[in-house]
Write a protein that holds these residues in place. Sequence first.
Motif, PDB file in Angstrom:
ATOM      1  N   TRP A  10     129.852 -28.898  48.386  1.00 48.64           N
ATOM      2  CA  TRP A  10     129.754 -30.070  49.294  1.00 48.64           C
ATOM      3  C   TRP A  10     131.218 -30.424  49.370  1.00 48.64           C
ATOM      4  O   TRP A  10     131.578 -31.215  48.570  1.00 48.64           O
ATOM      5  CB  TRP A  10     128.320 -30.431  49.403  1.00 48.64           C
ATOM      6  N   VAL A  11     131.993 -30.967  50.555  1.00 51.54           N
ATOM      7  CA  VAL A  11     133.273 -31.375  50.348  1.00 51.54           C
ATOM      8  C   VAL A  11     133.129 -32.656  51.365  1.00 51.54           C
ATOM      9  O   VAL A  11     132.718 -32.552  52.281  1.00 51.54           O
ATOM     10  CB  VAL A  11     134.672 -31.012  50.457  1.00 51.54           C
ATOM     11  N   ARG A  12     133.188 -33.927  50.561  1.00 54.25           N
ATOM     12  CA  ARG A  12     133.313 -35.017  51.462  1.00 54.25           C
ATOM     13  C   ARG A  12     134.235 -35.530  52.233  1.00 54.25           C
ATOM     14  O   ARG A  12     135.643 -35.822  51.353  1.00 54.25           O
ATOM     15  CB  ARG A  12     132.556 -36.557  50.595  1.00 54.25           C
ATOM     16  N   GLY A  13     134.240 -36.589  52.431  1.00 56.37           N
ATOM     17  CA  GLY A  13     135.489 -37.085  53.410  1.00 56.37           C
ATOM     18  C   GLY A  13     136.091 -36.876  54.812  1.00 56.37           C
ATOM     19  O   GLY A  13     135.385 -36.329  55.843  1.00 56.37           O
ATOM     20  N   LEU A  61     137.913 -24.445  43.885  1.00 54.84           N
ATOM     21  CA  LEU A  61     137.078 -25.782  43.657  1.00 54.84           C
ATOM     22  C   LEU A  61     138.762 -26.702  43.123  1.00 54.84           C
ATOM     23  O   LEU A  61     138.413 -27.350  43.260  1.00 54.84           O
ATOM     24  CB  LEU A  61     136.097 -25.279  42.261  1.00 54.84           C
ATOM     25  N   ASP A  62     139.324 -26.295  42.355  1.00 53.07           N
ATOM     26  CA  ASP A  62     140.747 -27.047  41.968  1.00 53.07           C
ATOM     27  C   ASP A  62     140.785 -27.478  43.154  1.00 53.07           C
ATOM     28  O   ASP A  62     141.623 -28.359  43.338  1.00 53.07           O
ATOM     29  CB  ASP A  62     141.213 -26.581  40.918  1.00 53.07           C
ATOM     30  N   TRP A  63     141.583 -26.239  44.102  1.00 48.71           N
ATOM     31  CA  TRP A  63     141.940 -26.446  44.941  1.00 48.71           C
ATOM     32  C   TRP A  63     141.344 -27.398  45.481  1.00 48.71           C
ATOM     33  O   TRP A  63     141.991 -28.298  46.306  1.00 48.71           O
ATOM     34  CB  TRP A  63     141.897 -24.860  46.117  1.00 48.71           C
ATOM     35  N   LEU A  64     139.647 -27.965  46.414  1.00 51.61           N
ATOM     36  CA  LEU A  64     139.751 -28.259  46.931  1.00 51.61           C
ATOM     37  C   LEU A  64     139.722 -29.730  46.806  1.00 51.61           C
ATOM     38  O   LEU A  64     139.426 -30.640  47.329  1.00 51.61           O
ATOM     39  CB  LEU A  64     138.060 -27.834  46.704  1.00 51.61           C
ATOM     40  N   GLU A  65     139.315 -30.249  45.359  1.00 48.47           N
ATOM     41  CA  GLU A  65     139.556 -31.000  44.197  1.00 48.47           C
ATOM     42  C   GLU A  65     140.550 -31.821  44.545  1.00 48.47           C
ATOM     43  O   GLU A  65     140.364 -32.588  44.769  1.00 48.47           O
ATOM     44  CB  GLU A  65     138.600 -31.300  43.334  1.00 48.47           C
ATOM     45  N   ASN A  66     141.837 -30.934  44.255  1.00 48.74           N
ATOM     46  CA  ASN A  66     143.472 -31.512  44.226  1.00 48.74           C
ATOM     47  C   ASN A  66     144.364 -30.891  44.811  1.00 48.74           C
ATOM     48  O   ASN A  66     145.851 -30.997  44.828  1.00 48.74           O
ATOM     49  CB  ASN A  66     143.612 -31.084  42.499  1.00 48.74           C
ATOM     50  N   GLY A  75     135.449 -36.393  47.866  1.00 50.79           N
ATOM     51  CA  GLY A  75     134.820 -35.838  46.639  1.00 50.79           C
ATOM     52  C   GLY A  75     134.277 -34.661  46.532  1.00 50.79           C
ATOM     53  O   GLY A  75     133.913 -33.798  48.233  1.00 50.79           O
ATOM     54  N   VAL A  76     133.791 -33.974  46.061  1.00 49.72           N
ATOM     55  CA  VAL A  76     133.393 -32.341  45.792  1.00 49.72           C
ATOM     56  C   VAL A  76     132.550 -32.836  44.915  1.00 49.72           C
ATOM     57  O   VAL A  76     132.816 -32.714  43.447  1.00 49.72           O
ATOM     58  CB  VAL A  76     134.069 -31.635  45.464  1.00 49.72           C
ATOM     59  N   THR A  77     131.161 -32.119  44.803  1.00 53.59           N
ATOM     60  CA  THR A  77     130.030 -32.269  44.258  1.00 53.59           C
ATOM     61  C   THR A  77     129.727 -30.317  44.812  1.00 53.59           C
ATOM     62  O   THR A  77     129.902 -29.674  45.895  1.00 53.59           O
ATOM     63  CB  THR A  77     128.553 -32.605  45.065  1.00 53.59           C
ATOM     64  N   GLU A  78     129.228 -29.472  43.368  1.00 51.47           N
ATOM     65  CA  GLU A  78     129.624 -28.066  43.196  1.00 51.47           C
ATOM     66  C   GLU A  78     128.061 -27.600  42.146  1.00 51.47           C
ATOM     67  O   GLU A  78     127.891 -28.801  41.026  1.00 51.47           O
ATOM     68  CB  GLU A  78     130.331 -27.536  42.561  1.00 51.47           C
ATOM     69  N   ILE A  79     127.450 -27.057  42.860  1.00 55.45           N
ATOM     70  CA  ILE A  79     126.752 -25.868  41.994  1.00 55.45           C
ATOM     71  C   ILE A  79     127.226 -24.662  41.745  1.00 55.45           C
ATOM     72  O   ILE A  79     127.835 -24.066  42.347  1.00 55.45           O
ATOM     73  CB  ILE A  79     125.138 -26.508  42.279  1.00 55.45           C
TER      74      ILE A  79
END
Length: 93
Positions: A10-13, A61-66, A75-79
């Motif tokens: 879940w990507v916030r911003g 996930l790294d691309w989503l975060e950085n 921010g990104v929350t992941e499961i």
Amino acid sequence: MNDDVRLTAWVRGRVQGVGFRWFTRAAALELGGLSGFALNLDDGRVQVVAEGTRDKCERLLDWLENGDTPGRVDGVTEIWGTPRGGYDGFAIR
């Protein structure tokens, strides 16, 4: 060991209305071997579900975060879980 996994993030911003889902799909397709989707949520977040090898899901996930994403990621929350299958490629929903 690089078994298949399911990443739900879940990507916030400021991630809606800026092409974020399209760029996420493009990043997933560029990595190759990933299936799933990117979906705008009513609360302004984007949900990303990706299934494939752990290495490729971690790279997404790294691309989503950085990565050089459109908009602004706060921010990104992941499961992590077991793949469920049933996806035809990587879709924008």
